[in-house]
Write an enzyme that holds these catalytic residues in place. Structure first.
Site, mmCIF file in Angstrom:
data_model
loop_
_atom_site.group_PDB
_atom_site.id
_atom_site.type_symbol
_atom_site.label_atom_id
_atom_site.label_comp_id
_atom_site.label_asym_id
_atom_site.label_seq_id
_atom_site.Cartn_x
_atom_site.Cartn_y
_atom_site.Cartn_z
ATOM 1 N N GLU A 1 38.919 30.517 40.973
ATOM 2 C CA GLU A 1 38.781 31.916 41.418
ATOM 3 C C GLU A 1 40.136 32.614 41.260
ATOM 4 O O GLU A 1 41.159 32.076 41.678
ATOM 5 C CB GLU A 1 38.344 31.927 42.886
ATOM 6 N N ARG B 1 42.098 52.368 38.375
ATOM 7 C CA ARG B 1 41.908 52.282 39.826
ATOM 8 C C ARG B 1 43.191 51.795 40.523
ATOM 9 O O ARG B 1 43.846 50.868 40.046
ATOM 10 C CB ARG B 1 40.736 51.347 40.160
ATOM 11 N N ASN C 1 36.729 36.227 38.589
ATOM 12 C CA ASN C 1 37.220 37.183 39.577
ATOM 13 C C ASN C 1 36.000 37.990 39.994
ATOM 14 O O ASN C 1 35.614 38.939 39.305
ATOM 15 C CB ASN C 1 38.297 38.079 38.958
ATOM 16 N N ALA D 1 34.821 42.601 44.592
ATOM 17 C CA ALA D 1 34.405 42.728 45.995
ATOM 18 C C ALA D 1 33.310 41.738 46.386
ATOM 19 O O ALA D 1 33.163 41.413 47.569
ATOM 20 C CB ALA D 1 33.939 44.155 46.256
ATOM 21 N N ARG E 1 46.008 41.680 52.347
ATOM 22 C CA ARG E 1 45.384 43.008 52.372
ATOM 23 C C ARG E 1 44.454 43.110 53.589
ATOM 24 O O ARG E 1 44.644 42.414 54.571
ATOM 25 C CB ARG E 1 44.658 43.249 51.038
ATOM 26 N N PRO F 1 32.599 43.525 39.738
ATOM 27 C CA PRO F 1 32.554 44.980 39.807
ATOM 28 C C PRO F 1 33.936 45.643 39.874
ATOM 29 O O PRO F 1 34.838 45.141 40.538
ATOM 30 C CB PRO F 1 31.771 45.256 41.094
ATOM 31 N N ASN F 2 34.034 46.729 39.158
ATOM 32 C CA ASN F 2 35.211 47.600 39.147
ATOM 33 C C ASN F 2 36.431 47.018 38.429
ATOM 34 O O ASN F 2 37.457 47.672 38.338
ATOM 35 C CB ASN F 2 35.596 48.036 40.577
ATOM 36 N N HIS G 1 42.308 36.388 41.608
ATOM 37 C CA HIS G 1 42.403 37.780 42.068
ATOM 38 C C HIS G 1 43.731 38.350 41.615
ATOM 39 O O HIS G 1 44.766 37.674 41.743
ATOM 40 C CB HIS G 1 42.300 37.862 43.600
ATOM 41 N N TYR H 1 46.705 47.272 41.589
ATOM 42 C CA TYR H 1 46.233 46.476 40.442
ATOM 43 C C TYR H 1 47.068 46.653 39.172
ATOM 44 O O TYR H 1 46.798 45.982 38.174
ATOM 45 C CB TYR H 1 44.761 46.818 40.159
HETATM 46 C C1 DQA Z 1 40.134 41.745 43.535
HETATM 47 C C2 DQA Z 1 40.305 41.815 45.048
HETATM 48 C C3 DQA Z 1 39.020 42.276 45.707
HETATM 49 O O1 DQA Z 1 39.200 42.354 47.112
HETATM 50 C C4 DQA Z 1 38.619 43.641 45.198
HETATM 51 O O2 DQA Z 1 37.389 44.042 45.768
HETATM 52 C C5 DQA Z 1 38.593 43.720 43.715
HETATM 53 C C6 DQA Z 1 39.641 43.058 42.955
HETATM 54 C C7 DQA Z 1 41.469 41.399 42.828
HETATM 55 O O3 DQA Z 1 41.416 41.043 41.657
HETATM 56 O O4 DQA Z 1 42.538 41.511 43.432
HETATM 57 O O5 DQA Z 1 37.746 44.394 43.125
HETATM 58 O O6 DQA Z 1 39.209 40.713 43.220
#
Ligand code: DQA
Length: 149
Positions: A99, A17, A74, A77, A108, A9-10, A101, A22
């Site tokens: 995984e 964002r 990835n 959240a 964080r 998501p996102n 990120h 990011y």
């Molecule tokens: C994320 C880190 C997560 O905590 C966050 O909710 C994201 C992006 C990252 O790529 O740094 O959506 O996975």
């Protein structure tokens, strides 16, 4: 070698964002970079993104049933909340999952320090920005080279 690259998501909002965290590079340009770098390595990249947890579970299972060589994921959240994704990663063992990120989650908020799936992944790469997706492919290639005769 065929790798499924799953984004949660996102992540489609990257570039828009929270650019301080990011970066300003758009999700589309990150995807193009991933395709190009994977192609250079002879890897076919199958890129997916969804805002829905069940899609991620379905895709992890699909990678197993369709004989992918590994997964780069990835989960956004869902990393910090989803036992279903952790169970899916466990269920497809020994298919390797890395995984990724973009941000350094351990530096964080405290709730981002936990990843339910990480203990079942080959490794976790965090805080290297988009390059992390390429490093993940290299980790999967190294794993494959060490695990085939
Ligand atoms: C994320 C880190 C997560 O905590 C966050 O909710 C994201 C992006 C990252 O790529 O740094 O959506 O996975």
């Amino acid at each position: 070698m065929k790798i499924m690259v799953i984004n949660g998501p996102n992540l489609n909002m990257v570039g828009i964002r929270e650019p301080a965290i990011y970066g300003k590079e758009t999700f589309e340009s990150i995807c193009a970079m991933i395709r190009e770098e994977y192609a250079k390595r002879g890897i076919e990249a199958d890129l997916r993104q969804s805002n829905h947890e069940g899609d991620l579970v379905d895709w992890i299972q699909e990678a197993y049933f369709k004989d992918y060589d590994g997964i780069v994921m990835n989960p956004g959240a869902y990393t910090h909340t989803s036992i279903a994704i952790a169970d899916a990663v466990k269920a497809i063992a020994p298919l390797p999952v890395v995984e990724v990120h973009l941000s350094a989650i351990s530096e964080r908020e405290e709730f981002r320090h936990v990843s339910y799936a990480a203990p079942y992944c080959l490794c976790q790469i965090a805080g290297h920005g988009a390059v992390g997706y390429v490093e993940a492919a290299d980790a999967l290639m190294a794993y494959r080279n060490n695990n085939t005769q």
